[in-house]
Design a protein around this motif. Structure first.
Motif, short mmCIF file in Angstrom:
data_model
loop_
_atom_site.label_atom_id
_atom_site.label_comp_id
_atom_site.label_asym_id
_atom_site.label_seq_id
_atom_site.Cartn_x
_atom_site.Cartn_y
_atom_site.Cartn_z
N GLN A 1 37.92 59.51 -36.14
CA GLN A 1 38.36 59.93 -37.46
C GLN A 1 37.31 60.86 -38.05
O GLN A 1 36.19 60.44 -38.36
CB GLN A 1 38.54 58.70 -38.37
N THR A 2 37.63 62.13 -38.19
CA THR A 2 36.69 63.09 -38.75
C THR A 2 36.89 63.21 -40.26
O THR A 2 37.97 62.92 -40.79
CB THR A 2 36.85 64.47 -38.12
N SER A 3 35.83 63.65 -40.95
CA SER A 3 35.92 63.87 -42.40
C SER A 3 35.56 65.33 -42.68
O SER A 3 35.98 66.23 -41.96
CB SER A 3 35.02 62.89 -43.15
N ALA A 4 34.74 65.56 -43.69
CA ALA A 4 34.48 66.93 -44.15
C ALA A 4 33.75 67.79 -43.12
O ALA A 4 34.00 69.00 -43.01
CB ALA A 4 33.69 66.89 -45.44
N PRO B 1 27.24 63.23 -49.66
CA PRO B 1 27.35 62.25 -48.57
C PRO B 1 28.70 62.36 -47.87
O PRO B 1 29.74 62.53 -48.52
CB PRO B 1 27.20 60.90 -49.28
N ALA B 2 28.68 62.29 -46.53
CA ALA B 2 29.92 62.28 -45.75
C ALA B 2 30.28 60.84 -45.39
O ALA B 2 29.45 59.94 -45.47
CB ALA B 2 29.76 63.13 -44.50
N THR B 3 31.51 60.64 -44.98
CA THR B 3 31.96 59.31 -44.58
C THR B 3 31.84 59.17 -43.06
O THR B 3 32.60 59.81 -42.32
CB THR B 3 33.42 59.08 -45.00
N PRO B 4 30.90 58.38 -42.57
CA PRO B 4 30.70 58.30 -41.12
C PRO B 4 31.73 57.41 -40.43
O PRO B 4 32.21 56.43 -41.00
CB PRO B 4 29.29 57.70 -41.01
N ARG C 1 18.98 60.02 -46.00
CA ARG C 1 19.94 60.39 -47.04
C ARG C 1 21.13 59.43 -47.07
O ARG C 1 21.63 59.06 -48.15
CB ARG C 1 20.43 61.82 -46.84
N ALA C 2 21.59 59.01 -45.90
CA ALA C 2 22.73 58.09 -45.84
C ALA C 2 22.36 56.72 -46.39
O ALA C 2 23.18 56.06 -47.05
CB ALA C 2 23.23 57.97 -44.40
N ILE C 3 21.15 56.26 -46.13
CA ILE C 3 20.72 54.95 -46.66
C ILE C 3 20.63 55.00 -48.18
O ILE C 3 21.05 54.08 -48.88
CB ILE C 3 19.37 54.55 -46.03
N PHE C 4 20.10 56.09 -48.72
CA PHE C 4 20.00 56.22 -50.17
C PHE C 4 21.38 56.22 -50.84
O PHE C 4 21.50 55.89 -52.02
CB PHE C 4 19.27 57.51 -50.55
N ALA C 5 22.42 56.59 -50.09
CA ALA C 5 23.76 56.65 -50.66
C ALA C 5 24.47 55.30 -50.66
O ALA C 5 25.58 55.20 -51.18
CB ALA C 5 24.60 57.67 -49.87
#
Length: 579
Positions: free
Chosen positions: A490-493, A423-426, A248-252
């Protein structure tokens, strides 16, 4: 008028002549676009019949490496059908104007890969094909003369373990094929075709690490990503979820890259089945093709050892050798060549199919509709219309192309009507940016402890270390209880913070306690030792999963207690990540 006399032999001749004319007429009716008969009594999978009159006919499915000096007669056949593939889409005049490109030669007289492996083995290697809409888009870009980037995400096999020349790596073989095939297949732009290969493979690495840290190893503007993690991942649901998150992350990524899953084989673990067998269902769910070398080789290995349990000739040929004998988890030079060849054959088939689809679209008077998947594909049965069941099937996608649709839900979620994954920000800091001992990846952020007093300093402090015999694997390593390391995260959602570290049964690894900010009591113990023999890989575990979005400090300290039977306390950190 009297009857003209015919001899009996002449009558027989007339009968034979009539029968021969009928056969010729039938052959013309049932011929493919190259003039080859499509009527065959062979197996539907056997599209390439290699006949060598100097040797006995080989067993169906046998792998035969044919010397270049051998004379071969090749007859191409395909599955019986009542009409040529292109007869309804492209007129004969258009076919003359647009002859098939050279890569449209699957199992014809010019297909060297079909001669080498046989269509049976080539077919087995394609564990899942699918429509390949993304890959066809990338290949169209190539054929137009534009540059593409290919990123490799894999383990030690893809990194080239045991190879003395990187040109023998399967990824290099495949990239060279892309350059040679599509540069020679384009016209005025042929000289501009450029393929950049970025091999971001990391030994002893699993999907849980790559799902967040893959962008530390390949650039964001890749066009094609090939994933090889089938034997590094154990058959565990957590790793399968990591594999899904990786896809999923690659597709984004910005260019919506195509993905090919490569599955190799290892025969040294407690079971033949590994994480790749869970990957298969995920790859199908996201419509990403799978090329499997195990599907090809394993039946031959099992059959050989069934006939003679002491016969290791097939294993000797396809696997690497080290000081302990046959290394049944790393491919040899021959194994790398086969994997590269299987990818080449598959990609040529996809490119040819894409070319034919383009010809059909150009010849159609409804160009705007022919490329819409999910728009005009659906239709009710005639009986439904007659019974006024429904004038048409429900199709909210009508008029919209869904060929590259990304499912809104995870395969591991319960189906509902509302969930849409975003998608989340890694965030990732890793030691695996090092290739060899000196080269830093331009895409990566190095894992570095914060200064004292948050981290221990001096000779006992955590520092980059690699084994002299394997400098390609680098860890942030310390050995004494009480040694500390702290890292900015650094955390996100999602609010998840994780540590990736090495686990082994034989390396004398200890335990570490990690916590976020000032919540030491809510920390988590990480054990480097485990009971799994011969499996020395990185594992990823969450420290917290409910952190507030923003900056935090992750603390870790080597413990006095250890699960290692020998009392080892060494600890090796691979990465820290957050979402």
């Amino acid at each position: 008028m009297g009857r003209i006399p015919f001899s009996r032999s002449f009558q027989y001749f007339l009968v034979v002549l009539v029968l021969f004319s009928i056969i010729l007429y039938t052959q013309q009716l049932y011929a493919d676009t190259e003039g080859n008969s499509i009527l065959s009594f062979a197996s539907p999978l056997n599209h390439c019949n290699v006949n060598n009159q100097q040797t006995p006919e080989p067993v169906v499915g046998a792998i035969e490496l044919i010397p270049t000096t051998t004379t071969i007669t090749v007859t191409a056949t395909s599955t019986p059908t009542l009409a040529p593939i292109l007869s309804e889409a492209v007129s004969s005049e258009a076919a003359v104007k647009n002859p098939e490109p050279p890569y449209c030669n699957y199992c014809t007289s010019t297909d060297e890969l079909c001669k080498r492996y046989g269509s049976f083995n080539l077919a087995r290697s394609r564990a899942y094909e699918g429509p390949n809409a993304r890959l066809k888009r990338v290949l169209r870009k190539l054929r137009s003369g534009q540059k593409i980037k290919i990123g490799i995400i894999g383990g030690s096999v893809s990194k080239g373990h045991g190879l003395t020349d990187r040109r023998n790596n399967w990824s290099h073989i495949y990239a060279e094929y892309i350059r040679e095939t599509f540069a020679s297949s384009t016209s005025s732009d042929a000289a501009n075709v450029e393929v950049e290969l970025i091999n971001g493979s990391v030994g002893a690495t699993v999907s849980e690490y790559m799902e967040t840290c893959f962008r530390e190893h390949i650039p964001e503007d890749v066009d094609l990503v090939i994933i090889e993690l089938a034997i590094n991942d154990q058959r565990l649901e957590g790793l399968a979820k990591g594999y899904e998150n990786l896809i999923r992350a690659i597709f984004a990524l910005p260019l919506r890259p195509a993905i090919i899953n490569v599955q190799i084989m290892a025969l040294m673990f407690s079971t033949i089945t590994m994480g790749g067998d869970l990957h298969t269902a995920i790859a199908e769910y996201y419509d990403t093709p799978i090329i499997s070398i195990r599907n090809v080789l394993l039946p031959h290995i099992l059959r050989t050892t069934q006939l003679n349990p002491s016969d290791t000739s097939v294993e000797d040929y396809w696997f690497e050798h080290d000081s302990n004998g046959i290394d049944l988890r790393h491919l040899s030079l021959h194994g790398h060549r086969m994997l590269g060849d299987l990818l080449k054959s598959f990609t040529s088939r996809v490119a040819c199919e894409g070319w034919h689809e383009e010809q059909q679209q150009q010849a159609s008077s409804h160009n705007k509709d022919t490329n819409v998947v999910g728009g005009s594909d659906w239709a009710p049965y005639d009986s439904d219309r007659l019974e006024e069941f429904t004038p048409s099937l429900p199709n909210p996608n009508d008029g919209e192309d869904v060929s590259e649709y990304i499912p809104r839900q995870s395969l591991f979620q319960k189906y509902d009507h509302t969930t849409i994954l975003r998608p989340a920000t890694p965030f990732c800091r890793t030691t695996n940016t090092l290739a060899g001992t000196a080269y830093y990846s331009p895409y990566a952020h190095l894992l570095e402890p914060l200064p004292a007093p948050l981290s221990t300093e001096g000779p006992d402090a955590f520092a980059m270390w690699s084994h002299p015999e394997n400098p390609g694997k680098v860890w942030l390593t310390a050995r004494k209880p009480g040694v500390k390391a702290a890292f900015n995260v650094q955390t996100s959602a999602l609010g998840r913070v994780r540590v990736t570290y090495l686990r082994s049964e034989s390396f004398g690894l200890g335990s570490m306690w990690c916590w976020l900010d000032d919540n030491r009591q809510k920390g988590r113990r990480l054990d480097g030792y485990w009971h799994l023999k011969d499996i020395n890989v990185a594992n990823t575990h969450a420290i917290v999963e409910d952190a507030t979005p923003g900056e935090h400090i992750l603390h870790c300290e080597i413990m006095k207690e250890t699960k290692d039977p020998g009392g080892g306390t060494e600890f090796r950190i691979v990465a820290v990540d957050a979402l």
